[in-house]
Structure formats: structure tokens, C-alpha cells
Design a protein around this motif. Structure first.
Motif, PDB file in Angstrom:
ATOM      1  N   LEU A 178       0.833  -1.199   0.000  1.00 17.54           N
ATOM      2  CA  LEU A 178       0.000   0.000   0.000  1.00 17.54           C
ATOM      3  C   LEU A 178       0.872   1.255   0.000  1.00 17.54           C
ATOM      4  CD1 LEU A 178      -2.741   1.405   0.202  1.00 17.54           C
ATOM      5  CD2 LEU A 178      -2.605   1.153   2.695  1.00 17.54           C
ATOM      6  N   ILE A 179       1.919   1.237   0.800  1.00 23.84           N
ATOM      7  CA  ILE A 179       2.847   2.371   0.846  1.00 23.84           C
ATOM      8  C   ILE A 179       3.504   2.571  -0.518  1.00 23.84           C
ATOM      9  CG2 ILE A 179       4.995   3.246   1.839  1.00 23.84           C
ATOM     10  CD1 ILE A 179       2.596   3.422   3.695  1.00 23.84           C
ATOM     11  N   ILE A 180       3.893   1.461  -1.156  1.00 23.54           N
ATOM     12  CA  ILE A 180       4.509   1.529  -2.478  1.00 23.54           C
ATOM     13  C   ILE A 180       3.537   2.141  -3.490  1.00 23.54           C
ATOM     14  CG2 ILE A 180       5.307   0.121  -4.417  1.00 23.54           C
ATOM     15  CD1 ILE A 180       6.518  -1.789  -2.341  1.00 23.54           C
ATOM     16  N   ALA A 181       2.259   1.718  -3.404  1.00 21.93           N
ATOM     17  CA  ALA A 181       1.243   2.234  -4.322  1.00 21.93           C
ATOM     18  C   ALA A 181       1.023   3.734  -4.104  1.00 21.93           C
ATOM     19  CB  ALA A 181      -0.064   1.477  -4.139  1.00 21.93           C
TER      20      ALA A 181
ATOM     21  N   ASN B 105      12.853  -9.602 -15.937  1.00 21.59           N
ATOM     22  CA  ASN B 105      13.413 -10.266 -14.757  1.00 21.59           C
ATOM     23  C   ASN B 105      13.003  -9.551 -13.477  1.00 21.59           C
ATOM     24  OD1 ASN B 105      14.725 -12.255 -16.248  1.00 21.59           O
ATOM     25  ND2 ASN B 105      16.597 -11.054 -16.487  1.00 21.59           N
ATOM     26  N   LEU B 106      13.043  -8.221 -13.509  1.00 26.69           N
ATOM     27  CA  LEU B 106      12.624  -7.438 -12.347  1.00 26.69           C
ATOM     28  C   LEU B 106      11.159  -7.694 -12.030  1.00 26.69           C
ATOM     29  CD1 LEU B 106      13.276  -5.199 -10.265  1.00 26.69           C
ATOM     30  CD2 LEU B 106      12.571  -3.529 -11.981  1.00 26.69           C
ATOM     31  N   TYR B 107      10.342  -7.756 -13.082  1.00 30.21           N
ATOM     32  CA  TYR B 107       8.907  -7.986 -12.907  1.00 30.21           C
ATOM     33  C   TYR B 107       8.630  -9.384 -12.355  1.00 30.21           C
ATOM     34  CZ  TYR B 107       3.927  -8.174 -14.127  1.00 30.21           C
ATOM     35  OH  TYR B 107       2.561  -8.295 -14.091  1.00 30.21           O
ATOM     36  N   ASN B 108       9.341 -10.384 -12.856  1.00 33.10           N
ATOM     37  CA  ASN B 108       9.131 -11.757 -12.401  1.00 33.10           C
ATOM     38  C   ASN B 108       9.620 -11.975 -10.979  1.00 33.10           C
ATOM     39  OD1 ASN B 108       7.964 -12.545 -14.831  1.00 33.10           O
ATOM     40  ND2 ASN B 108       9.914 -13.161 -15.738  1.00 33.10           N
ATOM     41  N   ASN B 109      10.715 -11.311 -10.612  1.00 32.37           N
ATOM     42  CA  ASN B 109      11.299 -11.508  -9.282  1.00 32.37           C
ATOM     43  C   ASN B 109      10.706 -10.603  -8.216  1.00 32.37           C
ATOM     44  OD1 ASN B 109      13.079 -13.474 -10.296  1.00 32.37           O
ATOM     45  ND2 ASN B 109      14.569 -11.908 -10.899  1.00 32.37           N
ATOM     46  N   HIS B 110      10.145  -9.475  -8.626  1.00 30.93           N
ATOM     47  CA  HIS B 110       9.571  -8.515  -7.670  1.00 30.93           C
ATOM     48  C   HIS B 110       8.215  -8.047  -8.185  1.00 30.93           C
ATOM     49  CE1 HIS B 110      13.513  -8.390  -5.686  1.00 30.93           C
ATOM     50  NE2 HIS B 110      14.031  -8.251  -6.897  1.00 30.93           N
ATOM     51  N   ARG B 111       7.342  -8.998  -8.475  1.00 31.31           N
ATOM     52  CA  ARG B 111       6.053  -8.682  -9.090  1.00 31.31           C
ATOM     53  C   ARG B 111       5.247  -7.704  -8.241  1.00 31.31           C
ATOM     54  NH1 ARG B 111       2.792 -11.240 -12.996  1.00 31.31           N
ATOM     55  NH2 ARG B 111       4.407 -12.817 -13.200  1.00 31.31           N
ATOM     56  N   GLY B 112       5.224  -7.924  -6.925  1.00 28.98           N
ATOM     57  CA  GLY B 112       4.446  -7.053  -6.046  1.00 28.98           C
ATOM     58  C   GLY B 112       4.938  -5.623  -6.083  1.00 28.98           C
ATOM     59  N   LEU B 113       6.257  -5.460  -5.978  1.00 31.25           N
ATOM     60  CA  LEU B 113       6.860  -4.126  -5.990  1.00 31.25           C
ATOM     61  C   LEU B 113       6.548  -3.393  -7.283  1.00 31.25           C
ATOM     62  CD1 LEU B 113       8.844  -1.966  -4.869  1.00 31.25           C
ATOM     63  CD2 LEU B 113      10.686  -3.251  -5.984  1.00 31.25           C
ATOM     64  N   VAL B 114       6.774  -4.062  -8.412  1.00 29.36           N
ATOM     65  CA  VAL B 114       6.563  -3.431  -9.720  1.00 29.36           C
ATOM     66  C   VAL B 114       5.080  -3.151  -9.962  1.00 29.36           C
ATOM     67  CG1 VAL B 114       6.793  -3.728 -12.214  1.00 29.36           C
ATOM     68  CG2 VAL B 114       8.630  -4.481 -10.692  1.00 29.36           C
ATOM     69  N   SER B 115       4.236  -4.144  -9.670  1.00 26.84           N
ATOM     70  CA  SER B 115       2.807  -4.026  -9.986  1.00 26.84           C
ATOM     71  C   SER B 115       2.145  -2.905  -9.192  1.00 26.84           C
ATOM     72  CB  SER B 115       2.092  -5.354  -9.712  1.00 26.84           C
ATOM     73  OG  SER B 115       2.574  -6.371 -10.548  1.00 26.84           O
ATOM     74  N   TYR B 116       2.355  -2.866  -7.882  1.00 24.03           N
ATOM     75  CA  TYR B 116       1.679  -1.865  -7.054  1.00 24.03           C
ATOM     76  C   TYR B 116       2.247  -0.465  -7.268  1.00 24.03           C
ATOM     77  CZ  TYR B 116      -1.119  -5.353  -4.672  1.00 24.03           C
ATOM     78  OH  TYR B 116      -2.039  -6.333  -4.398  1.00 24.03           O
ATOM     79  N   SER B 117       3.554  -0.385  -7.510  1.00 24.35           N
ATOM     80  CA  SER B 117       4.117   0.942  -7.789  1.00 24.35           C
ATOM     81  C   SER B 117       3.608   1.453  -9.132  1.00 24.35           C
ATOM     82  CB  SER B 117       5.651   0.886  -7.792  1.00 24.35           C
ATOM     83  OG  SER B 117       6.126  -0.001  -8.786  1.00 24.35           O
TER      84      SER B 117
END
Length: 248
Positions: free
Chosen positions: A102-105, A197-209
Motif C-alpha cells: 500500500l505504501i509503495i502504491a 526479470n525485475l517484474y518476475n522476481n519482484h512482481r508485487g513491488l513493480v505491480s503496485y508501484s
């Protein structure tokens, strides 16, 4: 389906904010092969697809630039609906929302809101865009576009150059389009694998940001006036992307 027709569909669709080129590749059944060939720099088989995409982008941009010039609020309402609905495919298959995400978003929202500037208009489209912004916008938008669910056009809105590119295409501004195209090639050849690779390894970080950035930057598409037509077109654009995201 012939590669030229596939390219035409791809080009026409990705002009629309909220549409992901990667999703189009998935629906056409060629996503994995495209990624493998890009990594190996095996580009020759995609010449017909690129030709079709160029035609699709040109016709799509021409149509939107005409509508944008003469019906600014109606066009932005349609695009705003598309952009807001694109948050659904961005968060599709992502980890559930928690406090950290949520903070990232929220950070993404604030970044998008304050970087995008004022709502786009035909006046801002007539302003010259610096070459390095075109180059960077081309690189990042093309790399993002390849990832299913992530709309590359949202990067252009964030950079404030979406409307300018529509104008460049409709006016056949070869120099600025060439600079943007060079950036696009850089993004596809050098950044797409890194981003994947960034998206696959850190999907939550990338998606919500990215969801936050999209929502914040959508203020660039706010209509000046709200009426029945604007409301209907917003709902139409929203519905198109919402339904489209289920096809993947």
C-alpha cells in the motif's frame, strides 16, 4: 493470422492508453517466442509484424489526434476510462495488498500525480519536446509495453509526451519520430529482459508501484467539463480495457 495483420492489430491497440502490447502478444499466442527472439536478437522474422505495427500506430494516432483536436474532453474521457481500468491487468496475478505494498502504491501515486503536470491539451501538444525526453520515453515505454498487463502508453502520459507524439505522427514529423524510434529500439533490445526479470522476481513491488503511478498520472486526462457524453465515453473506455484484460 498473417504477421502484417498481427502487427496492424498490435499497433492500432497500443496507441490506446491502458493497452499492453505484451497482452496483445499473449492473445495472439506469440509472446514467449517474441521474448526468446528478442533476447537472441533474431529480428528478421518480425519485419512484416513491424511493418503492420507502423501502419496500425499511424492510423490509430491519426484518428486520435483528429478527435483530440476537435473533441478534447470527449477524447480524454475515453482515454481516462482506459487508463483507470488498466490498473486491473497490472495487478492481475500480483500478491495481495498489504501495508508495505500500500505504501509503495501511494508513493507511486504521488510520483505520477506530481510528475505528470497539467492535463494534456492541444496547446501543450504543439510545444517542442526535448530529444532526450523522446529518447528516454521511447526506451521505457517500449520495454514496459512488452510485459503483459503493463501499458507502455502510460509512461508517455507520465512524461507528458503522449499528446505530442500523436501530433508528431499526424504531422509526419520524421526527426522527432526517429528519435523516439531509436529510443524504442534501445528499450526493446537492452531493457526488456532486465525489466522482465525485475517484474518476475519482484512482481508485487513493480505491480503496485506501477498501479499507483498510473492512477496518479491519470490526472493528465481529466476533462475540463463533465457532461453526459463525457460520462458515457469514460464508461466505454473503462469497459473496453476491463473486458480486454479478461482475455489474457
Amino acid at each position: 493470422m498473417h504477421p502484417i495483420l498481427q502487427g496492424f492489430i498490435l499497433g492500432f491497440i497500443i496507441v490506446l492508453p491502458g493497452m499492453s502490447g505484451g497482452t496483445v502478444f499473449v492473445i495472439l499466442g506469440i509472446y514467449e517466442q517474441v521474448i526468446k527472439d528478442l533476447v537472441k536478437l533474431n529480428l528478421k522474422p518480425y519485419i512484416p509484424l513491424v511493418i503492420g505495427a507502423i501502419v496500425g500506430i499511424f492510423l490509430g494516432a491519426m484518428a486520435f489526434s483528429v478527435f483530440f483536436e476537435h473533441h478534447r474532453d470527449a477524447t480524454t474521457a475515453l482515454l481516462l476510462g482506459c487508463v483507470i481500468a488498466s490498473i486491473k491487468p497490472v495487478l492481475k496475478n500480483s500478491p495481495k495488498l498489504n501495508f508495505n505494498r500500500l505504501i509503495i502504491a501511494v508513493i507511486g501515486f504521488l510520483l505520477g500525480y506530481y510528475l505528470v503536470g497539467e492535463p494534456i491539451s492541444i496547446v501543450s501538444a504543439s510545444k517542442e519536446v526535448s530529444w532526450y525526453l523522446l529518447l528516454m520515453g521511447g526506451a521505457l515505454s517500449s520495454a514496459v509495453m512488452i510485459i503483459p498487463g503493463l501499458p507502455g502508453s502510460s509512461v508517455l502520459i507520465l512524461f507528458g509526451i503522449y499528446d505530442s507524439l500523436l501530433l508528431y505522427i499526424s504531422n509526419l514529423d520524421i526527426i522527432n519520430l526517429a528519435i523516439f524510434g531509436i529510443g524504442g529500439l534501445i528499450g526493446i533490445l537492452l531493457l526488456v529482459k532486465i525489466l522482465e526479470n525485475l517484474y518476475n522476481n519482484h512482481r508485487g513491488l513493480v505491480s503496485y508501484s506501477f498501479a499507483g503511478i498510473i492512477f496518479g498520472s491519470s490526472r493528465a486526462l481529466l476533462p475540463y467539463d463533465i457532461n453526459l457524453l463525457v460520462t458515457v465515453l469514460f464508461i466505454l473506455g473503462f469497459s473496453i480495457i476491463w473486458k480486454w484484460s479478461d482475455k489474457e
